[in-house]
Design a protein around this motif. Structure first.
Motif, PDB file in Angstrom:
ATOM      1  N   SER A   1       9.297 -26.789   8.134  1.00 51.46           N
ATOM      2  CA  SER A   1       9.946 -27.632   7.123  1.00 51.46           C
ATOM      3  C   SER A   1      10.865 -26.800   6.240  1.00 51.46           C
ATOM      4  CB  SER A   1       8.895 -28.332   6.261  1.00 51.46           C
ATOM      5  OG  SER A   1       8.164 -29.247   7.032  1.00 51.46           O
ATOM      6  N   ASP A   2      10.448 -25.592   5.892  1.00 48.34           N
ATOM      7  CA  ASP A   2      11.279 -24.731   5.048  1.00 48.34           C
ATOM      8  C   ASP A   2      12.627 -24.444   5.701  1.00 48.34           C
ATOM      9  OD1 ASP A   2       9.325 -24.604   3.098  1.00 48.34           O
ATOM     10  OD2 ASP A   2       8.554 -22.656   3.757  1.00 48.34           O
ATOM     11  N   GLU A   3      12.607 -24.079   6.990  1.00 48.57           N
ATOM     12  CA  GLU A   3      13.864 -23.811   7.698  1.00 48.57           C
ATOM     13  C   GLU A   3      14.698 -25.074   7.838  1.00 48.57           C
ATOM     14  OE1 GLU A   3      13.851 -21.452  11.362  1.00 48.57           O
ATOM     15  OE2 GLU A   3      11.823 -20.806  10.815  1.00 48.57           O
ATOM     16  N   PHE A   4      14.045 -26.193   8.139  1.00 49.89           N
ATOM     17  CA  PHE A   4      14.776 -27.446   8.296  1.00 49.89           C
ATOM     18  C   PHE A   4      15.482 -27.816   6.993  1.00 49.89           C
ATOM     19  CE2 PHE A   4      15.159 -32.030   7.860  1.00 49.89           C
ATOM     20  CZ  PHE A   4      15.985 -32.301   8.943  1.00 49.89           C
ATOM     21  N   PHE A   5      14.748 -27.792   5.882  1.00 51.15           N
ATOM     22  CA  PHE A   5      15.353 -28.196   4.610  1.00 51.15           C
ATOM     23  C   PHE A   5      16.372 -27.183   4.103  1.00 51.15           C
ATOM     24  CE2 PHE A   5      11.657 -31.115   4.455  1.00 51.15           C
ATOM     25  CZ  PHE A   5      12.397 -32.291   4.423  1.00 51.15           C
TER      26      PHE A   5
ATOM     27  N   LEU B   1       6.853 -27.200  19.355  1.00 51.17           N
ATOM     28  CA  LEU B   1       7.593 -28.140  20.192  1.00 51.17           C
ATOM     29  C   LEU B   1       7.761 -27.464  21.545  1.00 51.17           C
ATOM     30  CD1 LEU B   1      10.255 -29.336  17.589  1.00 51.17           C
ATOM     31  CD2 LEU B   1       8.394 -30.703  18.542  1.00 51.17           C
ATOM     32  N   PHE B   2       8.409 -28.124  22.476  1.00 53.68           N
ATOM     33  CA  PHE B   2       8.588 -27.603  23.824  1.00 53.68           C
ATOM     34  C   PHE B   2       9.292 -26.252  23.810  1.00 53.68           C
ATOM     35  CE2 PHE B   2      10.948 -27.624  27.928  1.00 53.68           C
ATOM     36  CZ  PHE B   2       9.860 -27.631  28.777  1.00 53.68           C
ATOM     37  N   GLU B   3       8.724 -25.297  24.509  1.00 58.42           N
ATOM     38  CA  GLU B   3       9.295 -23.953  24.679  1.00 58.42           C
ATOM     39  C   GLU B   3       9.714 -23.343  23.341  1.00 58.42           C
ATOM     40  OE1 GLU B   3      10.654 -24.304  29.310  1.00 58.42           O
ATOM     41  OE2 GLU B   3      12.215 -24.595  27.816  1.00 58.42           O
ATOM     42  N   THR B   4      11.014 -23.095  23.159  1.00 60.99           N
ATOM     43  CA  THR B   4      11.521 -22.388  21.973  1.00 60.99           C
ATOM     44  C   THR B   4      12.164 -23.322  20.942  1.00 60.99           C
ATOM     45  OG1 THR B   4      13.591 -22.059  23.166  1.00 60.99           O
ATOM     46  CG2 THR B   4      11.967 -20.270  23.274  1.00 60.99           C
ATOM     47  N   LEU B   5      11.895 -24.624  21.072  1.00 59.03           N
ATOM     48  CA  LEU B   5      12.569 -25.604  20.222  1.00 59.03           C
ATOM     49  C   LEU B   5      11.966 -25.660  18.828  1.00 59.03           C
ATOM     50  CD1 LEU B   5      13.012 -28.284  22.975  1.00 59.03           C
ATOM     51  CD2 LEU B   5      14.727 -26.689  22.089  1.00 59.03           C
ATOM     52  N   LYS B   6      12.833 -25.925  17.837  1.00 63.18           N
ATOM     53  CA  LYS B   6      12.433 -25.929  16.432  1.00 63.18           C
ATOM     54  C   LYS B   6      12.533 -27.292  15.769  1.00 63.18           C
ATOM     55  CE  LYS B   6      14.160 -21.228  15.914  1.00 63.18           C
ATOM     56  NZ  LYS B   6      13.376 -20.333  15.103  1.00 63.18           N
ATOM     57  N   VAL B   7      13.298 -28.221  16.380  1.00 56.17           N
ATOM     58  CA  VAL B   7      13.509 -29.528  15.753  1.00 56.17           C
ATOM     59  C   VAL B   7      13.681 -30.589  16.843  1.00 56.17           C
ATOM     60  CG1 VAL B   7      16.020 -29.270  15.533  1.00 56.17           C
ATOM     61  CG2 VAL B   7      14.787 -30.769  13.941  1.00 56.17           C
ATOM     62  N   GLU B   8      13.178 -31.797  16.567  1.00 56.15           N
ATOM     63  CA  GLU B   8      13.291 -32.920  17.502  1.00 56.15           C
ATOM     64  C   GLU B   8      13.567 -34.176  16.688  1.00 56.15           C
ATOM     65  OE1 GLU B   8      10.591 -34.992  21.005  1.00 56.15           O
ATOM     66  OE2 GLU B   8      10.295 -32.887  20.488  1.00 56.15           O
TER      67      GLU B   8
ATOM     68  N   SER C   1      17.187 -24.224  23.803  1.00 55.40           N
ATOM     69  CA  SER C   1      17.878 -23.284  22.924  1.00 55.40           C
ATOM     70  C   SER C   1      16.914 -22.242  22.372  1.00 55.40           C
ATOM     71  CB  SER C   1      18.507 -24.041  21.758  1.00 55.40           C
ATOM     72  OG  SER C   1      19.034 -23.146  20.804  1.00 55.40           O
ATOM     73  N   THR C   2      17.439 -21.044  22.192  1.00 55.83           N
ATOM     74  CA  THR C   2      16.708 -19.992  21.491  1.00 55.83           C
ATOM     75  C   THR C   2      17.397 -19.713  20.153  1.00 55.83           C
ATOM     76  OG1 THR C   2      17.973 -18.277  22.631  1.00 55.83           O
ATOM     77  CG2 THR C   2      15.857 -18.904  23.610  1.00 55.83           C
ATOM     78  N   GLY C   3      18.321 -20.595  19.771  1.00 52.68           N
ATOM     79  CA  GLY C   3      19.085 -20.412  18.543  1.00 52.68           C
ATOM     80  C   GLY C   3      18.275 -20.667  17.292  1.00 52.68           C
ATOM     81  N   ASP C   4      18.918 -20.433  16.152  1.00 50.65           N
ATOM     82  CA  ASP C   4      18.270 -20.651  14.861  1.00 50.65           C
ATOM     83  C   ASP C   4      18.219 -22.145  14.545  1.00 50.65           C
ATOM     84  OD1 ASP C   4      20.870 -21.336  14.105  1.00 50.65           O
ATOM     85  OD2 ASP C   4      21.108 -19.654  12.731  1.00 50.65           O
ATOM     86  N   MET C   5      17.582 -22.481  13.437  1.00 48.64           N
ATOM     87  CA  MET C   5      17.399 -23.884  13.053  1.00 48.64           C
ATOM     88  C   MET C   5      18.729 -24.603  12.898  1.00 48.64           C
ATOM     89  SD  MET C   5      15.259 -26.369  12.408  1.00 48.64           S
ATOM     90  CE  MET C   5      13.643 -25.678  12.016  1.00 48.64           C
ATOM     91  N   ARG C   6      19.707 -23.972  12.250  1.00 47.66           N
ATOM     92  CA  ARG C   6      21.004 -24.630  12.046  1.00 47.66           C
ATOM     93  C   ARG C   6      21.640 -25.039  13.370  1.00 47.66           C
ATOM     94  NH1 ARG C   6      22.789 -24.930   7.015  1.00 47.66           N
ATOM     95  NH2 ARG C   6      24.949 -25.363   7.544  1.00 47.66           N
TER      96      ARG C   6
END
Length: 129
Positions: free
Chosen positions: A84-88, A115-122, A45-50
């Motif tokens: 962490s800021d985007e996640f929370f 993280l792998f490629e364009t990923l923001k959360v795992e 995904s290239t999407g935002d954190m949400r």
């Protein structure tokens, strides 16, 4: 399986996790690799954190269902994020999902450089049956 939650305090309840989970006599244990916002074709995904949190949860649920387990039996959930800021800022998605399934898990949140490629959360979990 018998499960006992250990919470010497109450403050963690607002943060959607528990201090410890004791599992006695599990029938089986499922260790799941980190799930991310990668689609069925293997495209990151290239999407935002949400959107990435939502997609990661969806992929996690798919693996749990495929294995014949239930989300309510997640006992450990580690979260790796590039921000962490985007996640929370999107934590409500995670909290709603935990509440929906009645999950009582231990958790660790770690901010990582990448993280792998364009990923923001795992999301990495252990589930018992």
């Amino acid at each position: 399986m018998e499960r006992r939650i250990i919470n010497p305090w109450e403050w963690q309840n607002e943060r959607s996790y528990v201090q410890a989970v004791e599992v006695v006599k599990p029938e089986a244990t499922l260790y799941i690799s980190g799930q991310t916002a990668i689609d069925a074709a293997g495209i990151s995904s290239t999407g935002d954190m949400r959107s990435q949190i939502t997609d990661s949860i969806s992929n996690l649920e798919k693996v749990i269902d495929e294995a014949g387990y239930a989300c309510k039996n997640i006992v450990r959930l580690n979260i790796y994020t590039t921000s962490s800021d985007e996640f929370f800022a999107s934590f409500d998605i995670f909290q709603d999902w935990v509440k929906k399934h009645g999950i009582k898990q231990t958790s660790t949140v770690l901010e990582v450089k990448s993280l792998f490629e364009t990923l923001k959360v795992e999301l990495e979990v252990t589930v018992v049956r």
